[in-house]
Design an enzyme around this catalytic site. Sequence first.
Site, PDB file in Angstrom:
ATOM      1  N   ASP A  57     123.428 -18.734  32.942  1.00  0.00           N
ATOM      2  CA  ASP A  57     123.839 -18.253  34.263  1.00  0.00           C
ATOM      3  C   ASP A  57     125.239 -18.710  34.643  1.00  0.00           C
ATOM      4  O   ASP A  57     125.887 -18.093  35.485  1.00  0.00           O
ATOM      5  CB  ASP A  57     122.847 -18.740  35.327  1.00  0.00           C
ATOM      6  CG  ASP A  57     121.446 -18.216  35.086  1.00  0.00           C
ATOM      7  OD1 ASP A  57     121.303 -17.000  34.906  1.00  0.00           O
ATOM      8  OD2 ASP A  57     120.508 -19.025  35.070  1.00  0.00           O
ATOM      9  N   HIS A  73     118.805 -26.991  32.259  1.00  0.00           N
ATOM     10  CA  HIS A  73     117.837 -25.989  31.827  1.00  0.00           C
ATOM     11  C   HIS A  73     116.514 -26.683  31.553  1.00  0.00           C
ATOM     12  O   HIS A  73     116.483 -27.854  31.164  1.00  0.00           O
ATOM     13  CB  HIS A  73     118.335 -25.260  30.568  1.00  0.00           C
ATOM     14  CG  HIS A  73     117.525 -24.054  30.214  1.00  0.00           C
ATOM     15  ND1 HIS A  73     116.421 -24.132  29.393  1.00  0.00           N
ATOM     16  CD2 HIS A  73     117.651 -22.750  30.560  1.00  0.00           C
ATOM     17  CE1 HIS A  73     115.906 -22.908  29.255  1.00  0.00           C
ATOM     18  NE2 HIS A  73     116.622 -22.064  29.956  1.00  0.00           N
TER      19      HIS A  73
END
Length: 455
Positions: free
Chosen positions: A392, A333
């Site tokens: 996700d 991320h």
Amino acid sequence: MESIFGGKFEKQFINDHANLLEKNTKIDSELFSKYSVKVGLRDIDGWGVLVGLTEIGEVRSYIMDEKDLVPVPGKLIYRGIDINDIVAGFLNDNRYGFEETIYLLIFGELPSENELENFKDVLRSYQNLPEYFARDIILKAPSKDVMNALARSVLALYSFDDKADDISINNVLKQCLWLISCLPAFAVYGYQACSHYHGRNSLYIHSPKPELSIAENILHMLRSDSKYTELEAKILDLSLVLHAEHGGGNNSSFVSRVTTSTGTDTYSAMSAALGSLKGPKHGGANIKVVQMFEDMKQQIKNWDVDEEIEDYLFKLLNKEAFDRAGLIYGVGHAVYSISDPRAVILKEYAYRLAKEKGLEEEFELYSKVEKLAPEVIAKVHKMYKGVSVNVDFYSGFIYRMLNIPIELYTPLFAISRIVGWSAHRMEELVNAGKIIRPAFKSVVEQKDYIPIKDR
């Protein structure tokens, strides 16, 4: 539908001039370093360039220790309240939390029971689309991409608003709540139109029910029999809560603020944010996770053998497996390093849903990849910070267990994130900032104009 493209002359012209365009547009990569350009509005160490202030959402991933940045487990904060406390609050009461989250993000404080019920009544009053809207706007020109259908529907709503260009706070608040309420129907009906006209499947349109929560209504409108379990609805509601806001620095929220700063109307600002979210680098990542795992399940014979999983992950990074992009999707991320709090919360409920659906073995595969992927990445790449799975990683798995079509994964993100976009739009308007206009340095050489007869 017949395409306007494809003529022999047109094809040749485009091919030739695309090459010309690329040749005259490519910028020497060394110039970005020379002029200290913050590519992607990020410093060389990966931290975002500060471009604004907000009281809406906050992402924390490190602490300062004697002027050193020390990574810590990630935190997501809505209006000053930790997302873990928000989630625990409505789940402990055994109720849906998305509507309460909308109120919190828009108005800046938690509602009382009476305020929440009144707010739900307002949302319910807005959720039915204008007469013939579904037929004339959504069904008559079905899009192959639901995000495109969403953007078109949002822009079309402008025509039904007598005060569409009024950017007073009262009017923008009404418009934002109208869009938040309508977006679930826009998305589901857009999918049904695509499925029917492009997939040759049966068409069914269910009107939203006022007694249902937003999450329940999505499942009710989506499924032919309108049936769902309580756990399914609660997990979808939880996913909506977790995706609603992520600070003003995420691409689509920043787009909503950039467009708002120009003084444009709400419908234009929201359609621009939808265009941003559609990009696979932003809203489509969970689709890639699901597709990657489908390939993984075909390639790995023994899901419980770590060495086989590691071998596949090495192949991913070496561009020898799946889409050969060199990425392990759902891992890493831009901000979080130790953990993404949204992924931590979703993992627990992904397990519960997997148990209900008889998919515990597949959940264990996800868990093993979560553990092994950071180790494999560390062996292959030199990193300035650690990596962990992001939201996700589990959201796509959850949507697949909910039998939600892959075409709706990103639109579901939009249904949730339009809440954050709305809050950021109004914060931008309330604070009456200048038009957002970053600087670009021209590096092209000066040239003389050549008369056309001499070229």
